[in-house]
Design an enzyme around this catalytic site. Structure first.
Site, mmCIF file in Angstrom:
data_model
loop_
_atom_site.group_PDB
_atom_site.id
_atom_site.type_symbol
_atom_site.label_atom_id
_atom_site.label_comp_id
_atom_site.label_asym_id
_atom_site.label_seq_id
_atom_site.Cartn_x
_atom_site.Cartn_y
_atom_site.Cartn_z
ATOM 1 C CB SER A 144 -2.622 -0.474 -4.792
ATOM 2 O OG SER A 144 -1.886 -1.308 -3.908
ATOM 3 C CE1 TYR A 183 -3.610 -4.960 -7.926
ATOM 4 C CE2 TYR A 183 -1.845 -4.165 -6.528
ATOM 5 C CZ TYR A 183 -3.190 -4.326 -6.767
ATOM 6 O OH TYR A 183 -4.113 -3.862 -5.860
HETATM 7 P P1 NAI Z 1 -12.527 -7.976 -3.992
HETATM 8 O O1 NAI Z 1 -12.187 -9.090 -4.913
HETATM 9 O O2 NAI Z 1 -13.040 -8.302 -2.644
HETATM 10 O O3 NAI Z 1 -13.548 -6.988 -4.701
HETATM 11 C C1 NAI Z 1 -13.374 -6.583 -6.039
HETATM 12 C C2 NAI Z 1 -14.721 -6.615 -6.746
HETATM 13 O O4 NAI Z 1 -14.501 -6.172 -8.104
HETATM 14 C C3 NAI Z 1 -15.334 -8.011 -6.822
HETATM 15 O O5 NAI Z 1 -16.663 -7.984 -6.362
HETATM 16 C C4 NAI Z 1 -15.270 -8.352 -8.298
HETATM 17 O O6 NAI Z 1 -16.369 -9.135 -8.732
HETATM 18 C C5 NAI Z 1 -15.302 -6.989 -8.940
HETATM 19 N N1 NAI Z 1 -14.770 -7.006 -10.311
HETATM 20 C C6 NAI Z 1 -13.729 -7.727 -10.808
HETATM 21 N N2 NAI Z 1 -13.606 -7.504 -12.116
HETATM 22 C C7 NAI Z 1 -14.565 -6.622 -12.467
HETATM 23 C C8 NAI Z 1 -14.943 -6.015 -13.682
HETATM 24 N N3 NAI Z 1 -14.301 -6.284 -14.835
HETATM 25 N N4 NAI Z 1 -15.983 -5.151 -13.681
HETATM 26 C C9 NAI Z 1 -16.645 -4.890 -12.531
HETATM 27 N N5 NAI Z 1 -16.352 -5.440 -11.360
HETATM 28 C C10 NAI Z 1 -15.318 -6.298 -11.320
HETATM 29 O O7 NAI Z 1 -11.182 -7.098 -3.890
HETATM 30 P P2 NAI Z 1 -10.851 -5.704 -3.148
HETATM 31 O O8 NAI Z 1 -9.594 -5.922 -2.432
HETATM 32 O O9 NAI Z 1 -12.006 -5.164 -2.442
HETATM 33 O O10 NAI Z 1 -10.494 -4.803 -4.421
HETATM 34 C C11 NAI Z 1 -10.998 -3.496 -4.629
HETATM 35 C C12 NAI Z 1 -9.888 -2.599 -5.129
HETATM 36 O O11 NAI Z 1 -8.934 -2.400 -4.093
HETATM 37 C C13 NAI Z 1 -9.098 -3.156 -6.318
HETATM 38 O O12 NAI Z 1 -8.876 -2.109 -7.243
HETATM 39 C C14 NAI Z 1 -7.790 -3.583 -5.684
HETATM 40 O O13 NAI Z 1 -6.722 -3.564 -6.606
HETATM 41 C C15 NAI Z 1 -7.632 -2.528 -4.619
HETATM 42 N N6 NAI Z 1 -6.689 -2.860 -3.550
HETATM 43 C C16 NAI Z 1 -6.930 -3.892 -2.661
HETATM 44 C C17 NAI Z 1 -6.038 -4.170 -1.659
HETATM 45 C C18 NAI Z 1 -6.272 -5.270 -0.683
HETATM 46 O O14 NAI Z 1 -5.365 -5.561 0.135
HETATM 47 N N7 NAI Z 1 -7.405 -5.923 -0.661
HETATM 48 C C19 NAI Z 1 -4.789 -3.399 -1.503
HETATM 49 C C20 NAI Z 1 -4.634 -2.358 -2.459
HETATM 50 C C21 NAI Z 1 -5.561 -2.102 -3.446
#
Ligand code: NAI
Length: 283
Positions: free
Chosen positions: A142, A155
């Site tokens: 991130s 985080y």
């Molecule tokens: P999101 O919530 O839309 O997608 C994350 C997915 O990971 C979900 O489908 C969820 O079911 C899955 N997940 C959660 N726990 C899990 C586990 N134990 N095993 C397998 N899958 C699991 O969120 P997003 O934003 O797409 O997140 C993706 C990555 O991006 C994360 O690592 C997040 O920290 C990172 N990120 C997101 C930002 C944002 O602004 N959305 C900014 C910086 C980093």
């Protein structure tokens, strides 16, 4: 370099950035293995891609569980015969004051955000090296990996660790198996489901006292929800990732106010100053 006909594996692929990555790799002509902890959302994502004629499969996976991540690697090799781009992307957010957050918040955050990436690398990298073909690991950190801010310390800690782990991995692969590239994805605010990540909070972190309500927690969760809701479309992030993989570029960064707050942090360190509170100017 083209990855057409090769195989991509994406964790957290049922939503947000992971979902956009899966679609983008499909459009690139790759087979894609989608992994996620949320079965219904995963099934929906897989059927949507299948109905567009793409070559995909879904594997319900909790990235916090090493045996499930090994099984994911087995599934990729059994189904499509390899793994050429592996995105360790699943992640969650918890916030609050460091001394108020529950141990469950710490454990859940470390288990998914950090251990998920570690398990992904341990399960896939040896097999990627043995493949002897160009391939690439993408670990999702991130912009929070380059700065620190109050009320999101857990985080920040997990994401700083993913960055350090990924840089170390880069050095080691460059020295020993240069056909395996590495990138670290440092998204800024992206419009995804992360503000609702409690939807997938497993029972083991949801017991009595595992969620400690507090003003700091409410404040930071509200501010994440509003920031994310006006964030970039995940598709733009996916495009940036594919370009970086093709160019073999390690850092996948934003170019907005986050970079300035990262610069301030490094200047503090270099000049021996105490940490400046430098929230990113995103206007
Ligand atoms: P999101 O919530 O839309 O997608 C994350 C997915 O990971 C979900 O489908 C969820 O079911 C899955 N997940 C959660 N726990 C899990 C586990 N134990 N095993 C397998 N899958 C699991 O969120 P997003 O934003 O797409 O997140 C993706 C990555 O991006 C994360 O690592 C997040 O920290 C990172 N990120 C997101 C930002 C944002 O602004 N959305 C900014 C910086 C980093």
């Amino acid at each position: 370099e083209t990855f057409q006909g090769k195989t991509a594996v994406v964790t957290g692929a049922a939503s947000g950035i992971g979902h956009a990555l899966a679609l983008r790799f499909c459009e690139e002509g790759m087979n894609v293995v989608l992994a996620d902890i949320e079965p219904a959302a995963l099934t929906a994502a897989v059927s949507e891609l299948e109905s567009s004629g793409y070559s995909v499969c879904g594997v319900v996976t909790d990235v916090a569980k090493p045996e499930q991540v090994s099984a994911l690697a087995d599934a990729a090799f059994d189904t499509f015969g390899g793994a050429h781009i592996v995105c360790n992307n699943a992640g969650i957010f918890t916030g609050g004051l460091l001394w108020e957050e529950s141990l469950a918040d710490y454990q859940w955050s470390l288990d998914v955000n950090l251990w998920g990436v570690i398990h992904g690398v341990r399960a896939f990298v040896p097999r990627m090296i043995d493949q002897g073909e160009p391939c690439h690991v993408v670990n999702t950190a991130s912009m929070a990996a380059l700065t620190t801010m109050p009320f999101a310390g857990v985080y920040h800690m997990t994401k700083h660790a993913v960055l350090a782990f990924s840089e170390s991995l880069y050095h080691e692969l460059a020295l020993t198996a240069p056909q395996v590239g590495v990138s670290v994805l440092c998204p800024e605010l992206i419009k995804t489901g992360i503000a609702n990540c409690d939807r997938n909070r497993p029972a083991q972190y949801s017991g009595e006292g595992d969620i400690v309500e507090s003003d700091a927690r409410t404040m930071v969760h509200d501010s994440i929800a509003s920031g994310v809701s006006s964030g970039l479309p995940p598709r733009e992030m996916a495009e940036r990732v594919l370009e970086a993989v093709k160019d073999n570029r390690f850092y996948i960064l934003s170019n907005d106010g986050w970079m300035e707050s990262a610069r301030t942090r490094i200047e503090d360190i270099l000049q021996g100053r105490n940490p400046t509170l430098a929230p990113p100017d995103l206007t």
